[in-house]
Design a protein around this motif. Structure first.
Motif, PDB file in Angstrom:
ATOM      1  N   ALA A  81       1.698  -6.770   9.154  1.00 39.68           N
ATOM      2  CA  ALA A  81       2.857  -6.177   8.478  1.00 39.68           C
ATOM      3  C   ALA A  81       3.271  -7.031   7.278  1.00 39.68           C
ATOM      4  CB  ALA A  81       4.021  -6.027   9.455  1.00 39.68           C
ATOM      5  N   VAL A  82       3.267  -8.335   7.453  1.00 32.01           N
ATOM      6  CA  VAL A  82       3.606  -9.231   6.335  1.00 32.01           C
ATOM      7  C   VAL A  82       2.595  -9.053   5.217  1.00 32.01           C
ATOM      8  CG1 VAL A  82       3.723 -11.663   5.635  1.00 32.01           C
ATOM      9  CG2 VAL A  82       4.816 -10.919   7.761  1.00 32.01           C
ATOM     10  N   LYS A  83       1.310  -9.018   5.558  1.00 30.83           N
ATOM     11  CA  LYS A  83       0.257  -8.911   4.537  1.00 30.83           C
ATOM     12  C   LYS A  83       0.210  -7.527   3.886  1.00 30.83           C
ATOM     13  CE  LYS A  83      -1.163 -13.106   4.976  1.00 30.83           C
ATOM     14  NZ  LYS A  83      -0.954 -14.077   3.899  1.00 30.83           N
ATOM     15  N   CYS A  84       0.811  -6.527   4.534  1.00 30.80           N
ATOM     16  CA  CYS A  84       0.930  -5.197   3.915  1.00 30.80           C
ATOM     17  C   CYS A  84       2.164  -5.120   3.012  1.00 30.80           C
ATOM     18  CB  CYS A  84       1.029  -4.113   4.988  1.00 30.80           C
ATOM     19  SG  CYS A  84      -0.548  -3.675   5.727  1.00 30.80           S
ATOM     20  N   GLY A  85       2.940  -6.191   2.969  1.00 26.94           N
ATOM     21  CA  GLY A  85       4.136  -6.222   2.133  1.00 26.94           C
ATOM     22  C   GLY A  85       5.345  -5.588   2.796  1.00 26.94           C
ATOM     23  N   LEU A  86       5.332  -5.462   4.114  1.00 20.75           N
ATOM     24  CA  LEU A  86       6.416  -4.793   4.830  1.00 20.75           C
ATOM     25  C   LEU A  86       7.518  -5.741   5.292  1.00 20.75           C
ATOM     26  CD1 LEU A  86       4.242  -2.439   7.061  1.00 20.75           C
ATOM     27  CD2 LEU A  86       5.371  -1.890   4.893  1.00 20.75           C
ATOM     28  N   ALA A  87       7.325  -7.028   5.127  1.00 20.46           N
ATOM     29  CA  ALA A  87       8.310  -8.009   5.589  1.00 20.46           C
ATOM     30  C   ALA A  87       9.305  -8.325   4.485  1.00 20.46           C
ATOM     31  CB  ALA A  87       7.604  -9.274   6.058  1.00 20.46           C
ATOM     32  N   GLU A  88      10.205  -9.211   4.790  1.00 20.90           N
ATOM     33  CA  GLU A  88      11.261  -9.586   3.855  1.00 20.90           C
ATOM     34  C   GLU A  88      10.713 -10.043   2.500  1.00 20.90           C
ATOM     35  OE1 GLU A  88      14.664 -12.753   4.312  1.00 20.90           O
ATOM     36  OE2 GLU A  88      14.642 -11.376   6.027  1.00 20.90           O
ATOM     37  N   GLY A  89       9.573 -10.734   2.502  1.00 21.42           N
ATOM     38  CA  GLY A  89       8.986 -11.229   1.260  1.00 21.42           C
ATOM     39  C   GLY A  89       8.402 -10.134   0.379  1.00 21.42           C
ATOM     40  N   GLY A  90       8.144  -8.964   0.951  1.00 18.92           N
ATOM     41  CA  GLY A  90       7.630  -7.824   0.192  1.00 18.92           C
ATOM     42  C   GLY A  90       6.365  -8.110  -0.573  1.00 18.92           C
ATOM     43  N   GLU A  91       6.386  -7.761  -1.841  1.00 18.45           N
ATOM     44  CA  GLU A  91       5.213  -7.893  -2.710  1.00 18.45           C
ATOM     45  C   GLU A  91       4.709  -9.332  -2.810  1.00 18.45           C
ATOM     46  OE1 GLU A  91       3.317  -5.568  -4.454  1.00 18.45           O
ATOM     47  OE2 GLU A  91       4.395  -4.142  -3.203  1.00 18.45           O
ATOM     48  N   LYS A  92       5.600 -10.280  -2.687  1.00 11.17           N
ATOM     49  CA  LYS A  92       5.221 -11.697  -2.801  1.00 11.17           C
ATOM     50  C   LYS A  92       4.191 -12.073  -1.732  1.00 11.17           C
ATOM     51  CE  LYS A  92       8.165 -14.796  -1.255  1.00 11.17           C
ATOM     52  NZ  LYS A  92       7.593 -15.541  -0.182  1.00 11.17           N
ATOM     53  N   ASP A  93       4.334 -11.515  -0.538  1.00 12.51           N
ATOM     54  CA  ASP A  93       3.450 -11.855   0.573  1.00 12.51           C
ATOM     55  C   ASP A  93       2.300 -10.859   0.756  1.00 12.51           C
ATOM     56  OD1 ASP A  93       5.001 -14.091   1.274  1.00 12.51           O
ATOM     57  OD2 ASP A  93       6.361 -12.842   2.454  1.00 12.51           O
ATOM     58  N   LYS A  94       2.284  -9.822  -0.037  1.00 14.92           N
ATOM     59  CA  LYS A  94       1.286  -8.756   0.111  1.00 14.92           C
ATOM     60  C   LYS A  94      -0.106  -9.270  -0.241  1.00 14.92           C
ATOM     61  CE  LYS A  94       0.678  -4.007  -1.498  1.00 14.92           C
ATOM     62  NZ  LYS A  94       1.326  -3.004  -2.359  1.00 14.92           N
ATOM     63  N   ASP A  95      -1.048  -9.034   0.665  1.00 15.24           N
ATOM     64  CA  ASP A  95      -2.449  -9.403   0.474  1.00 15.24           C
ATOM     65  C   ASP A  95      -3.275  -8.428   1.310  1.00 15.24           C
ATOM     66  OD1 ASP A  95      -5.021 -10.493   0.529  1.00 15.24           O
ATOM     67  OD2 ASP A  95      -4.300 -12.563   0.583  1.00 15.24           O
ATOM     68  N   LEU A  96      -3.707  -7.347   0.691  1.00 13.60           N
ATOM     69  CA  LEU A  96      -4.370  -6.282   1.436  1.00 13.60           C
ATOM     70  C   LEU A  96      -5.733  -6.678   1.993  1.00 13.60           C
ATOM     71  CD1 LEU A  96      -3.355  -3.109  -0.600  1.00 13.60           C
ATOM     72  CD2 LEU A  96      -2.315  -4.067   1.463  1.00 13.60           C
TER      73      LEU A  96
END
Length: 125
Positions: free
Chosen positions: A46-61
């Motif tokens: 979920a974090v790597k999909c950008g669904l967590a509080e960090g959003g796009e910053k943590d996104k890594d598909l």
């Protein structure tokens, strides 16, 4: 008494023997280990999909794909062993992550080629 510092201060207080750890894990039911690992994979995906509080910053598909595929393998293989009661919410969470991944992708995978879909079959919205 020596005034030299100890190599590992507090080691006696913090030391947990290997036998203690082995005994502890031996008491944990398999269903609990499997579901705990699945929840950790779900959270990381979920974090790597950008669904967590960090959003796009943590996104890594690329990382999300690996985590979702590992989760799909675990859920698919583990479901018969842990009963539908425990497996159903894991399947729901997995499907939600697969859909979130598809939505987050600039160029979506073909049906059946998304993360984990070799284990679950194609996921449609």
């Amino acid at each position: 008494m020596s005034s030299e510092p100890t190599q590992n201060p507090g080691a006696e207080d913090d030391a947990i023997g290997f036998d203690d750890l082995t005994r502890d894990i031996a008491e944990v039911p398999a269903v609990e280990v499997i579901t705990t690992v699945a929840v950790h994979l779900m959270s990381a995906a979920a974090v790597k999909c950008g669904l967590a509080e960090g959003g796009e910053k943590d996104k890594d598909l690329d990382e999300a794909r690996k985590l979702i595929t590992a989760l799909a393998g675990l859920v698919s293989a583990g479901a018969p062993e842990i009963s539908n009661f425990h497996a159903a919410p894991l399947r729901d969470g997995l499907r939600s992550l697969q859909l979130a991944f598809r939505e987050a992708s600039v160029v979506p995978d073909a049906p059946g080629a998304g993360p984990g879909e070799k284990f679950t079959g194609p996921v449609y919205s």
